[in-house]
Design a protein around this motif. Structure first.
Motif, PDB file in Angstrom:
ATOM      1  N   PRO A  62       8.302   1.575  -9.302  1.00  0.00           N
ATOM      2  CA  PRO A  62       6.813   0.492  -7.795  1.00  0.00           C
ATOM      3  C   PRO A  62       6.134  -0.483  -8.638  1.00  0.00           C
ATOM      4  O   PRO A  62       6.013  -1.223  -6.919  1.00  0.00           O
ATOM      5  CB  PRO A  62       5.936   1.597  -7.850  1.00  0.00           C
ATOM      6  N   ARG A  63       5.707  -0.849  -9.611  1.00  0.00           N
ATOM      7  CA  ARG A  63       5.919  -1.981  -9.353  1.00  0.00           C
ATOM      8  C   ARG A  63       6.931  -3.227  -9.244  1.00  0.00           C
ATOM      9  O   ARG A  63       7.205  -4.287  -9.069  1.00  0.00           O
ATOM     10  CB  ARG A  63       6.164  -2.731 -11.376  1.00  0.00           C
ATOM     11  N   VAL A  95      15.188   4.750  -4.002  1.00  0.00           N
ATOM     12  CA  VAL A  95      14.903   5.811  -3.144  1.00  0.00           C
ATOM     13  C   VAL A  95      13.412   5.487  -2.394  1.00  0.00           C
ATOM     14  O   VAL A  95      13.079   6.024  -1.989  1.00  0.00           O
ATOM     15  CB  VAL A  95      14.647   7.060  -3.596  1.00  0.00           C
ATOM     16  N   LEU A  96      12.093   4.616  -3.548  1.00  0.00           N
ATOM     17  CA  LEU A  96      11.261   3.980  -2.816  1.00  0.00           C
ATOM     18  C   LEU A  96      11.323   3.638  -1.607  1.00  0.00           C
ATOM     19  O   LEU A  96      10.520   3.278  -0.778  1.00  0.00           O
ATOM     20  CB  LEU A  96      10.529   3.541  -3.946  1.00  0.00           C
ATOM     21  N   ILE A  97      13.176   2.425  -1.579  1.00  0.00           N
ATOM     22  CA  ILE A  97      13.082   1.682  -0.225  1.00  0.00           C
ATOM     23  C   ILE A  97      13.084   2.243   0.487  1.00  0.00           C
ATOM     24  O   ILE A  97      12.338   2.430   1.976  1.00  0.00           O
ATOM     25  CB  ILE A  97      13.593   0.546  -1.120  1.00  0.00           C
ATOM     26  N   SER A  98      13.857   3.105   0.584  1.00  0.00           N
ATOM     27  CA  SER A  98      14.699   4.161   1.548  1.00  0.00           C
ATOM     28  C   SER A  98      13.795   4.768   2.011  1.00  0.00           C
ATOM     29  O   SER A  98      13.816   4.801   3.419  1.00  0.00           O
ATOM     30  CB  SER A  98      15.480   4.842   0.667  1.00  0.00           C
ATOM     31  N   LEU A  99      13.311   5.672   1.220  1.00  0.00           N
ATOM     32  CA  LEU A  99      11.924   6.330   1.729  1.00  0.00           C
ATOM     33  C   LEU A  99      10.636   5.571   2.006  1.00  0.00           C
ATOM     34  O   LEU A  99      10.671   6.055   3.730  1.00  0.00           O
ATOM     35  CB  LEU A  99      11.367   7.319   0.941  1.00  0.00           C
ATOM     36  N   PHE A 100      10.871   4.262   2.025  1.00  0.00           N
ATOM     37  CA  PHE A 100       9.450   3.770   2.877  1.00  0.00           C
ATOM     38  C   PHE A 100      10.321   3.057   4.659  1.00  0.00           C
ATOM     39  O   PHE A 100       9.525   3.619   5.531  1.00  0.00           O
ATOM     40  CB  PHE A 100       9.153   2.412   1.860  1.00  0.00           C
ATOM     41  N   GLY A 101      11.614   3.070   4.602  1.00  0.00           N
ATOM     42  CA  GLY A 101      11.626   2.579   5.614  1.00  0.00           C
ATOM     43  C   GLY A 101      12.378   3.866   6.321  1.00  0.00           C
ATOM     44  O   GLY A 101      12.388   3.622   7.853  1.00  0.00           O
ATOM     45  N   ALA A 102      12.442   4.737   5.842  1.00  0.00           N
ATOM     46  CA  ALA A 102      12.882   6.241   6.799  1.00  0.00           C
ATOM     47  C   ALA A 102      11.275   6.574   7.393  1.00  0.00           C
ATOM     48  O   ALA A 102      11.543   6.738   8.360  1.00  0.00           O
ATOM     49  CB  ALA A 102      13.326   7.422   5.875  1.00  0.00           C
ATOM     50  N   PRO A 110       0.672  -1.461  -0.065  1.00  0.00           N
ATOM     51  CA  PRO A 110       0.102  -0.031  -0.197  1.00  0.00           C
ATOM     52  C   PRO A 110       1.018   0.945  -0.393  1.00  0.00           C
ATOM     53  O   PRO A 110      -0.010   2.400  -0.805  1.00  0.00           O
ATOM     54  CB  PRO A 110      -0.737  -0.028   1.371  1.00  0.00           C
ATOM     55  N   ALA A 111       2.255   1.514   0.494  1.00  0.00           N
ATOM     56  CA  ALA A 111       2.651   2.371   0.870  1.00  0.00           C
ATOM     57  C   ALA A 111       3.038   2.695  -0.873  1.00  0.00           C
ATOM     58  O   ALA A 111       3.095   3.832  -0.858  1.00  0.00           O
ATOM     59  CB  ALA A 111       4.064   2.320   2.018  1.00  0.00           C
ATOM     60  N   ILE A 112       3.885   1.769  -1.257  1.00  0.00           N
ATOM     61  CA  ILE A 112       4.032   2.310  -2.886  1.00  0.00           C
ATOM     62  C   ILE A 112       3.355   2.396  -3.704  1.00  0.00           C
ATOM     63  O   ILE A 112       3.886   3.507  -4.567  1.00  0.00           O
ATOM     64  CB  ILE A 112       5.334   0.537  -3.593  1.00  0.00           C
ATOM     65  N   THR A 113       1.814   1.855  -3.368  1.00  0.00           N
ATOM     66  CA  THR A 113       1.350   2.074  -4.432  1.00  0.00           C
ATOM     67  C   THR A 113       0.515   3.487  -3.990  1.00  0.00           C
ATOM     68  O   THR A 113       0.329   4.336  -5.504  1.00  0.00           O
ATOM     69  CB  THR A 113      -0.341   1.409  -4.486  1.00  0.00           C
ATOM     70  N   LEU A 114       1.010   4.796  -2.874  1.00  0.00           N
ATOM     71  CA  LEU A 114       0.129   5.436  -2.731  1.00  0.00           C
ATOM     72  C   LEU A 114       1.472   6.458  -3.811  1.00  0.00           C
ATOM     73  O   LEU A 114       1.227   7.024  -4.181  1.00  0.00           O
ATOM     74  CB  LEU A 114       0.256   5.977  -0.941  1.00  0.00           C
ATOM     75  N   ALA A 115       2.177   6.208  -3.602  1.00  0.00           N
ATOM     76  CA  ALA A 115       3.749   6.809  -4.449  1.00  0.00           C
ATOM     77  C   ALA A 115       3.836   7.023  -5.528  1.00  0.00           C
ATOM     78  O   ALA A 115       4.428   7.401  -6.486  1.00  0.00           O
ATOM     79  CB  ALA A 115       5.315   6.431  -3.428  1.00  0.00           C
ATOM     80  N   GLY A 116       3.310   5.756  -5.818  1.00  0.00           N
ATOM     81  CA  GLY A 116       3.249   5.739  -7.657  1.00  0.00           C
ATOM     82  C   GLY A 116       2.929   6.563  -8.754  1.00  0.00           C
ATOM     83  O   GLY A 116       3.424   6.946  -9.007  1.00  0.00           O
TER      84      GLY A 116
END
Length: 843
Positions: free
Chosen positions: A476-477, A768-775, A456-462
């Protein structure tokens, strides 16, 4: 199976390099901590063996309760001690405070380690406690010695004139020698030494010493000499043999080093815990890539245990290599830690690095055990894949039931952790020892449910990434393709940032509260006080009151009185000006009461009221220090504050009963505020006396704990940096191996028109997506844990209020984005440089 494991390790050297770096850094932190603590402990041991080498018996006279000052030993006692059989030498010691100015005029050293003493020459003319490195001993009242650290700080050489102060005006002494000492000057303080008579006159009393040490002749028992000396010393003197002193001080030093080592090992454990995610990701991807190979092994007779054992052997070999490299790097970490703590003024003595055999064993043991633990689950999964499915390259996703069970466990852990943290945060001081367990459960719960949150988090960033075109659609995919791997990579970064955020919230909240309280309570521009924690002569206030820069001022003079059998310290202030200088928060009454009732009103804080049971309007009988009696009326009760005295009364009422007119501090209000120009003007008016310090509200807040908090926070940032570096390596490793897995897919994208720059952008965006998600996960958890820690700390930090440092949080998010960009550089470059035809042929 061992040969197979060895072949696989050699075949995947590049892929395992990042994993080895993660283990290596964690092992290096552990080894560095152990070597550092062993080195510090040994250095203290050698220091005390050296400094106490000539001490067989040491005696300190008891405190003189009648005079209210430390006890002393006279020169006649030293002469009798010299006549004892078996005594080789007797040394009398004088210790006190002396503020020293550098050649450019600014004060040197920290207040609590700014020491002075006597140079006590023996028959050979030397004082073994302070060996000379240059010059000669002092021989008169105008000469002084200085230790090497103080001379370096102040820029002094033999022959220079030294400006210093003991308890009054500035003194000018000629520097005749420099000595080597192992005293506290090594921790940022200063040490100066006078000849015997001058030290007694300035620091104690003529002909008196505050301690004495005896050196025994060869063959004389320390215990027998101590027993004989006891009869000549004042009753109840504290007497210790040299062996007892060395054992006691070495034990205290070892305890301090062990305590510091335990703190450092906690951060090493965090770094290793983060490394587990990197290792687990790496072996998961490796065994997935080799699923056909493992299926073939199963088909020709290998059972599940053998396949699992093969992967664990690979992990053990990797751990051995990482342990060896981590041990070597750990020695460098130990040297770095020593330099770090030396720069903070810790005062650890110098000494050779100590590498214990157990440290070598631990480095290999930690490397192997951590790596094998992290590789165990991937090994079990690899062995569980059916041979037919694996040989058909049917990589089935994890069963839905397994993810559901995992999510349920994670949610349960989060609920237990949150409830536990809330409960302990409301438990006061009792919760400080128990809050760690629910906090750990909360973090583990977040780690467990991170795969479910990642989608869901990555989908929101899509939608935000679509502006980057095709790469923004693909990134994101790709990140959602393997939620476990994405979650594991993000969790490593989440742990480090949750610690950083939590510490930042507590530190910023504490320092902000201190500064706000200082500004609200102290309306004076400067508080002038003595660096020795002693008193100022009345001439200081007189000088400041005459200054054209000062608009109002008030001294604070204290005297102990007795009331109903209890001793109370009363503080006299000027009722006419105190309202311009202090602003207490009153529960009842006001500052105006000081000028009422003929000057016989007393203002007290709530703690004093509670201790003595005094109430508003009550009349309190007192007996002053000169024996006269009086009655004071409680005219106001204000709330406790460390920036305020506990009591206040009119100075005119208290002063006639004082034996000496001295001030604990002086408050001044200036017409031009508290800037540096005004500070320098006041310092010049006070002859730039190094004994006198001028502090504005910011300085008061820093001295009340703000400076310590900031220093501690910076040290903790440095220690947590290791975990963040390992997390970054995890992002690099995950992306690099992900690119390898998707070689054919990337080749197809390139074949249908995806340009090299677009390929790079796709990998960068995924990183960047993975890093920001963890952050974001780490910052959210860190704010919650910081709130809980602040609630627990609020009892000891008056006026504590939580402050969320949005600026620093924004910097953390920007840093996480930068981490993603940097971590994606190598994988993105590798993906962009893939040969299209070769990539299309890849399996």
């Amino acid at each position: 199976m061992f040969r197979t494991a060895l072949r696989n390790v050699l075949a995947h050297k590049a892929r395992l390099l990042m994993t080895m770096l993660a283990v290596l850094l964690g092992v290096a932190f552990v080894v560095g901590t152990l070597v550092f603590t062993d080195t510090v402990g040994n250095a203290y041991k050698e220091r005390y063996l050296t400094t106490l080498r000539n001490v067989s018996v040491q005696a300190t006279p008891p405190f003189d309760e009648k005079a209210g000052e430390p006890g002393t030993v006279g020169e006649d006692t030293l002469r009798r001690l010299r006549r004892l059989p078996g005594v080789a030498s007797v040394t009398g010691s004088v210790e006190g405070f002396a503020a020293v100015a550098a050649k450019d005029g600014h004060p040197l050293g920290e207040d609590d380690v700014t020491t002075a003493g006597n140079y006590f020459p023996q028959a050979d003319g030397k004082d073994n406690r302070h060996p000379l490195t240059a010059g000669r001993p002092p021989t008169g009242p105008d000469e002084v010695l200085m230790d090497t650290s103080t001379a370096d700080q102040g820029g002094y050489q033999v022959g220079d004139t030294v400006r210093l102060a003991v308890d009054g005006p500035v003194l000018h002494k000629k520097l005749v020698g420099i000595v080597r000492t192992d005293d506290t000057s090594g921790s940022g303080g200063t040490s100066v030494f006078f000849d015997d008579a001058t030290a007694q006159k300035l620091l104690l009393k003529p002909g008196q010493y505050d301690g004495v040490s005896l050196e025994a002749e060869r063959g004389t028992s320390e215990e027998r000499l101590a027993a004989e000396a006891r009869d000549l010393l004042p009753d109840d003197s504290e007497i210790s043999t040299g062996a007892q002193l060395r054992a006691q001080q070495q034990a205290e030093a070892a305890e301090g080093a062990d305590g510091l080592g335990q703190v450092l090992l906690v951060f090493a454990a965090i770094a290793l815990f983060v490394g587990i995610f990197v290792i687990g990701n790496t072996f998961t991807m490796l065994v997935t890539q080799r699923s056909q190979e493992m299926a073939l092994m199963r088909a020709v007779g290998a059972d599940r245990r053998q396949v699992t054992r093969s992967v664990l052997i690979e992990a053990a070999l990797l751990g051995l290599c990482a342990g060896a490299a981590g041990f070597l790097l750990g020695i460098g970490v130990a040297m770095g830690l020593r330099q770090l703590f030396a720069s903070t003024g810790s005062g650890f003595p110098d000494g050779p690095l100590v590498i214990a055999p157990g440290t070598v064993l631990i480095s290999f043991l930690v490397g192997v055990v951590v790596t094998m633990l992290a590789a165990y689950l991937p090994a079990r999964r690899a062995a569980a894949v059916p041979p037919v499915a694996a040989m058909s390259a049917l990589h089935t996703p994890p069963p839905v039931r397994g993810l559901r069970r995992r999510n349920a466990i994670g949610v349960a852990l989060i609920v237990i952790g949150v409830l536990g943290v809330l409960y302990t945060a409301s438990s006061g001081e009792q919760g400080r020892t128990t809050v760690l367990l629910p906090a750990v459960l909360l973090l583990i719960g977040i780690i467990v449910v991170t795969p479910a949150l990642s989608g869901p988090a990555i989908t929101l960033a899509g939608p935000l990434l679509r502006r980057f075109g095709v790469p923004g659609t693909l990134a994101p995919r790709n990140a959602r393709r393997n939620p476990r791997r994405t979650a594991s990579t993000a969790s490593a970064l989440m742990i480090g940032l949750s610690m950083v955020t939590g510490l930042t919230v507590v530190a910023v909240s504490a320092t902000t509260s201190l500064h706000q309280r200082a500004e609200n309570t102290v309306t004076a521009d400067f508080e002038i006080s003595s660096r020795s924690s002693g008193h100022l002569p009345a001439s200081v206030h007189e000088t400041l009151a005459k200054s054209t820069a000062v608009t109002s001022s008030s001294p604070q003079r204290q005297s102990a009185v007795r009331s109903s059998g209890d001793e109370v310290n009363l503080t006299g202030v000027d009722p006419r000006s105190i309202g311009d200088l202090l602003d207490p928060s009153f529960a009842s009454g006001s500052l105006e009461a000081l000028g009422a009732n003929g000057g016989r009103n007393l203002l007290i804080d709530t703690s004093t009221a509670d201790i003595h049971g005094w109430t508003m309007g009550q009349r309190v009988p007192v007996v002053y220090g000169d024996g006269s009696r009086g009655t004071l009326r409680i005219g106001g009760i204000y709330r406790d504050d460390e920036f305020l005295p506990a009591t206040m009364m009119p100075l005119a009422t208290l002063q006639p009963h004082l034996k000496e007119i001295e001030d604990t501090s002086v408050l001044v209000h200036t017409k031009d505020g508290d800037g540096e120009t005004v500070r320098r003007s006041l310092q010049r008016a006070l002859d730039q006396n190094p004994l006198i310090q001028l502090r504005n509200t910011d300085d008061l807040a820093e001295s009340a704990g703000g400076e310590t908090i900031t220093l501690l926070l910076n040290v903790l940032y440095g220690l947590l940096a290791m975990a963040v570096v390992i997390a970054v390596l995890g992002v690099v490793n995950t992306l690099a191996m992900s690119v390898f897995e998707r070689t054919r897919e990337i080749g197809m994208l390139r074949a249908v028109g995806l340009q090299p720059e677009q390929t790079k952008r796709m990998i960068h965006l995924e990183s960047v997506l993975i890093s920001l998600f963890g952050a974001l996960l780490g910052i959210g958890a860190g704010i919650f844990l910081g709130w809980a820690a602040g609630r627990l700390a609020s009892d000891s930090i008056q006026g504590y209020e939580m402050v969320i440092p949005w600026g620093r949080i924004a910097m953390a998010l920007a840093g996480a984005a930068l981490v993603g960009v940097v971590a994606g550089l190598w994988p993105a470059r590798r993906a962009a440089r893939l040969n299209v035809l070769t990539a299309l042929k890849a399996d």
